[in-house]
Design a protein around this motif. Structure first.
Motif, PDB file in Angstrom:
ATOM      1  N   THR A 198       0.812  -1.203   0.000  1.00 25.68           N
ATOM      2  CA  THR A 198       0.000   0.000   0.000  1.00 25.68           C
ATOM      3  C   THR A 198       0.856   1.269   0.000  1.00 25.68           C
ATOM      4  N   GLY A 199       0.413   2.233  -0.767  1.00 29.27           N
ATOM      5  CA  GLY A 199       1.126   3.496  -0.853  1.00 29.27           C
ATOM      6  C   GLY A 199       1.016   4.344   0.390  1.00 29.27           C
ATOM      7  N   LYS A 200       0.307   3.869   1.398  1.00 27.40           N
ATOM      8  CA  LYS A 200       0.204   4.612   2.658  1.00 27.40           C
ATOM      9  C   LYS A 200       1.568   4.767   3.308  1.00 27.40           C
ATOM     10  N   TYR A 201       2.448   3.800   3.072  1.00 24.20           N
ATOM     11  CA  TYR A 201       3.752   3.823   3.724  1.00 24.20           C
ATOM     12  C   TYR A 201       4.916   3.789   2.743  1.00 24.20           C
ATOM     13  N   LEU A 202       4.660   3.567   1.472  1.00 20.42           N
ATOM     14  CA  LEU A 202       5.749   3.275   0.536  1.00 20.42           C
ATOM     15  C   LEU A 202       5.612   4.076  -0.748  1.00 20.42           C
ATOM     16  N   PHE A 203       6.754   4.474  -1.314  1.00 16.41           N
ATOM     17  CA  PHE A 203       6.801   5.127  -2.628  1.00 16.41           C
ATOM     18  C   PHE A 203       6.103   4.227  -3.656  1.00 16.41           C
ATOM     19  N   PRO A 204       5.359   4.783  -4.618  1.00 16.77           N
ATOM     20  CA  PRO A 204       5.164   6.210  -4.897  1.00 16.77           C
ATOM     21  C   PRO A 204       3.917   6.807  -4.258  1.00 16.77           C
ATOM     22  N   GLY A 205       3.228   6.075  -3.384  1.00 15.62           N
ATOM     23  CA  GLY A 205       2.065   6.608  -2.709  1.00 15.62           C
ATOM     24  C   GLY A 205       0.772   6.489  -3.492  1.00 15.62           C
ATOM     25  N   THR A 206       0.823   5.847  -4.646  1.00 19.79           N
ATOM     26  CA  THR A 206      -0.360   5.667  -5.489  1.00 19.79           C
ATOM     27  C   THR A 206      -0.733   4.184  -5.521  1.00 19.79           C
ATOM     28  N   GLY A 207      -1.731   3.852  -6.347  1.00 20.72           N
ATOM     29  CA  GLY A 207      -2.114   2.463  -6.510  1.00 20.72           C
ATOM     30  C   GLY A 207      -3.248   2.017  -5.615  1.00 20.72           C
ATOM     31  N   ALA A 208      -4.146   2.932  -5.273  1.00 20.56           N
ATOM     32  CA  ALA A 208      -5.319   2.565  -4.485  1.00 20.56           C
ATOM     33  C   ALA A 208      -6.322   1.808  -5.359  1.00 20.56           C
ATOM     34  N   VAL A 209      -7.224   1.072  -4.735  1.00 19.62           N
ATOM     35  CA  VAL A 209      -8.179   0.275  -5.510  1.00 19.62           C
ATOM     36  C   VAL A 209      -9.135   1.143  -6.315  1.00 19.62           C
ATOM     37  N   ASN A 210      -9.321   2.392  -5.907  1.00 17.43           N
ATOM     38  CA  ASN A 210     -10.259   3.247  -6.650  1.00 17.43           C
ATOM     39  C   ASN A 210      -9.629   3.920  -7.859  1.00 17.43           C
ATOM     40  N   TYR A 266      13.696 -10.119   2.860  1.00 13.59           N
ATOM     41  CA  TYR A 266      15.052  -9.600   2.997  1.00 13.59           C
ATOM     42  C   TYR A 266      15.236  -8.224   2.366  1.00 13.59           C
ATOM     43  N   ASP A 267      14.289  -7.794   1.531  1.00 19.86           N
ATOM     44  CA  ASP A 267      14.503  -6.542   0.815  1.00 19.86           C
ATOM     45  C   ASP A 267      14.560  -5.368   1.794  1.00 19.86           C
ATOM     46  N   PRO A 268      15.554  -4.485   1.648  1.00 17.90           N
ATOM     47  CA  PRO A 268      15.723  -3.400   2.623  1.00 17.90           C
ATOM     48  C   PRO A 268      14.819  -2.199   2.403  1.00 17.90           C
ATOM     49  N   LEU A 269      14.086  -2.130   1.290  1.00 16.74           N
ATOM     50  CA  LEU A 269      13.339  -0.917   0.966  1.00 16.74           C
ATOM     51  C   LEU A 269      11.830  -1.070   1.096  1.00 16.74           C
ATOM     52  N   SER A 270      11.345  -2.197   1.604  1.00 18.01           N
ATOM     53  CA  SER A 270       9.898  -2.389   1.719  1.00 18.01           C
ATOM     54  C   SER A 270       9.586  -3.166   2.983  1.00 18.01           C
ATOM     55  N   HIS A 271       8.291  -3.453   3.191  1.00 20.30           N
ATOM     56  CA  HIS A 271       7.857  -4.064   4.438  1.00 20.30           C
ATOM     57  C   HIS A 271       7.058  -5.350   4.231  1.00 20.30           C
ATOM     58  N   VAL A 272       6.953  -5.823   2.999  1.00 21.30           N
ATOM     59  CA  VAL A 272       6.252  -7.073   2.725  1.00 21.30           C
ATOM     60  C   VAL A 272       7.177  -8.232   3.119  1.00 21.30           C
ATOM     61  N   HIS A 273       6.585  -9.332   3.558  1.00 17.97           N
ATOM     62  CA  HIS A 273       7.372 -10.370   4.227  1.00 17.97           C
ATOM     63  C   HIS A 273       7.225 -11.719   3.530  1.00 17.97           C
ATOM     64  N   CYS A 274       7.404 -11.736   2.228  1.00 23.15           N
ATOM     65  CA  CYS A 274       7.280 -12.977   1.469  1.00 23.15           C
ATOM     66  C   CYS A 274       8.608 -13.707   1.368  1.00 23.15           C
ATOM     67  N   SER A 275       8.541 -14.964   0.940  1.00 20.35           N
ATOM     68  CA  SER A 275       9.727 -15.791   0.739  1.00 20.35           C
ATOM     69  C   SER A 275       9.915 -16.057  -0.745  1.00 20.35           C
ATOM     70  N   MET A 276      10.886 -16.887  -1.057  1.00 20.77           N
ATOM     71  CA  MET A 276      11.145 -17.231  -2.445  1.00 20.77           C
ATOM     72  C   MET A 276      10.001 -18.039  -3.064  1.00 20.77           C
ATOM     73  N   ASP A 277       9.085 -18.516  -2.244  1.00 20.67           N
ATOM     74  CA  ASP A 277       7.968 -19.299  -2.781  1.00 20.67           C
ATOM     75  C   ASP A 277       7.122 -18.500  -3.771  1.00 20.67           C
ATOM     76  N   ILE A 278       6.944 -17.210  -3.547  1.00 23.15           N
ATOM     77  CA  ILE A 278       6.115 -16.450  -4.488  1.00 23.15           C
ATOM     78  C   ILE A 278       6.816 -16.294  -5.827  1.00 23.15           C
ATOM     79  N   TYR A 279       8.147 -16.327  -5.831  1.00 25.68           N
ATOM     80  CA  TYR A 279       8.894 -16.179  -7.084  1.00 25.68           C
ATOM     81  C   TYR A 279       9.018 -17.505  -7.834  1.00 25.68           C
ATOM     82  N   ARG A 280       8.595 -18.576  -7.196  1.00 28.40           N
ATOM     83  CA  ARG A 280       8.414 -19.845  -7.894  1.00 28.40           C
ATOM     84  C   ARG A 280       6.989 -19.933  -8.454  1.00 28.40           C
TER      85      ARG A 280
END
Length: 393
Positions: A198-210, A266-280
């Motif tokens: 969500t752009g509430k906390y992260l660049f670029p601040g856009t991308g809302a469902v509306n 592990y990414d230092p610039l965001s707060h999502v907490h996924c693993s390598m499973d999503i990239y598979r």
């Protein structure tokens, strides 16, 4: 004869380099290519260099004055008149500072994404991967978010104008794919889907469902802004249902996907907490949809990703392995598989890495701690998913 997949790459693309302290580090390209080569999964016959983009193709997305500014600020000693205008074009920020040869190098990156589209649409290959691309934040007359020219928008515009196709753009970068969205916000033949923090906390601040598109394009912009600390199962639940329904409804002729791999824990610039499973799992889903709806036509681009040692090489390699139907993919999809990375790759790069490199393709189940508020986050994401699908039958 049509090949399964082409890999668009040239070491020249690593020249897209702002400064030595900048988080956008194209060493990740070299690490990925070397990992695939040490796996014997990237023969020279699959590799094609990017070609320079035509000026008229750039002008289809970017304004004349912005391109001129990029050219002038790319000089060894830019004229003070242009230095004074750098702020107007977003090219003097900490995120996106101008650099020498910026225009030439970025134009080549754009040309690589256009070449990927040509390879797929001409029947040279079913799929094409250009990891140097995916610079999705650049706007019509402004650089932003580490992006100077928007190669994804140029490639999509080329596909639409030259081949007359309907394009589904899928953006899995943790940051909203704003530049591509705004490029086609009123264009009914391009559908953009972005899953991002969500752009509430992260660049670029856009991308809302509306943000859903305008005019005849209303409903062709779909955003899934997920909560910080989202984990694999919730991320995949949101993406899978949205993509399956949107693709069935929109019926694209071509899929263009952007594969920033910065949603990893592990990414230092965001707060999502996924693993390598999503990239598979995520490339497998896109691959299935391309086969089902587009005759296999699929162009994939790179994007963000700032843990260049532990995350990006594995995530981008898994994407290529899926695109070319490498046997390793089937093995990784088996439960309880902990297949190891090539020892030669680990031996070469561990001495240079500032962190301990993972030894397996996927993360171990206990390597990432469970997040508090998991149920609350899942329910919030599920509600967001339903809002995103509100106008999709």
């Amino acid at each position: 004869m049509t090949s399964e997949a082409l890999f668009i790459y040239d070491e020249y693309e690593a020249g897209y380099h702002f400064n030595d302290e900048h988080p956008f580090n194209q060493m990740r390209l070299k690490l990925t290519v070397d990992l695939l080569r040490k796996l014997d999964a990237l023969p020279d016959s699959c590799i094609f260099p990017p070609l320079p983009v035509a000026m008229e193709q750039l002008l289809a997305v970017h304004s004349t004055d912005y391109i001129q500014a990029v050219i002038e600020l790319s000089r060894e000693a830019p004229d003070p008149l242009w230095l004074n205008q750098a702020a107007r074009y977003g090219l003097n920020t900490e995120d996106t500072p101008y650099f020498q040869q910026m225009h030439d190098i970025t134009s080549m990156i754009v040309g690589g994404s256009v070449r990927a589209v040509d390879a797929v649409m001409s029947g040279q290959a079913q799929h094409a991967l250009h990891l140097g691309g995916g610079l999705h934040h650049a706007l019509r007359n402004k650089g932003a978010g580490f992006c100077v020219y928007n190669d994804a928008s140029v490639a999509i515009e080329h596909a639409k104008n030259h081949y007359g196709v309907r394009v589904l753009y899928i953006d899995t970068d943790v940051h909203h794919g704003d530049g591509v969205q705004w490029s086609f916000y009123t264009e009914p033949d391009v559908c953009t889907v972005s899953i991002h923090e969500t752009g509430k906390y992260l660049f670029p601040g856009t991308g809302a469902v509306n943000e859903r598109g305008e005019g005849t394009a209303f409903g062709t912009t779909i955003n899934i802004p997920i909560e910080p600390y989202t984990e694999d199962s919730s991320w995949l639940e949101c993406l899978e249902e949205v993509l399956e329904r949107v693709t069935a409804h929109f019926k694209p002729d071509l899929i263009v996907s952007q594969h920033g791999c910065d949603a990893h824990a592990y990414d230092p610039l965001s707060h999502v907490h996924c693993s390598m499973d999503i990239y598979r799992a995520m490339p497998r889903l896109i691959h299935q949809l391309a086969r089902q709806y587009c005759g296999g036509r699929w162009v994939a681009l790179g994007g963000g990703g700032y843990d260049i040692w532990r995350v990006v090489p594995r995530a981008w390699s898994l994407l290529w392995l899926e695109m070319c139907d490498h046997p390793l993919v089937a093995c990784l999809n088996e439960p309880q598989q902990a297949l190891e990375l090539p020892p030669a790759w680990l031996a070469q790069w561990q001495p240079q890495s500032p962190v301990e490199l993972p030894t397996t393709w996927l993360d171990s189940t206990d390597s990432l701690p469970a997040m508090p508020r998991r149920d609350e986050i899942t329910l919030k994401n599920r509600h967001t998913k339903e809002l995103a699908l509100l106008y999709i039958p």
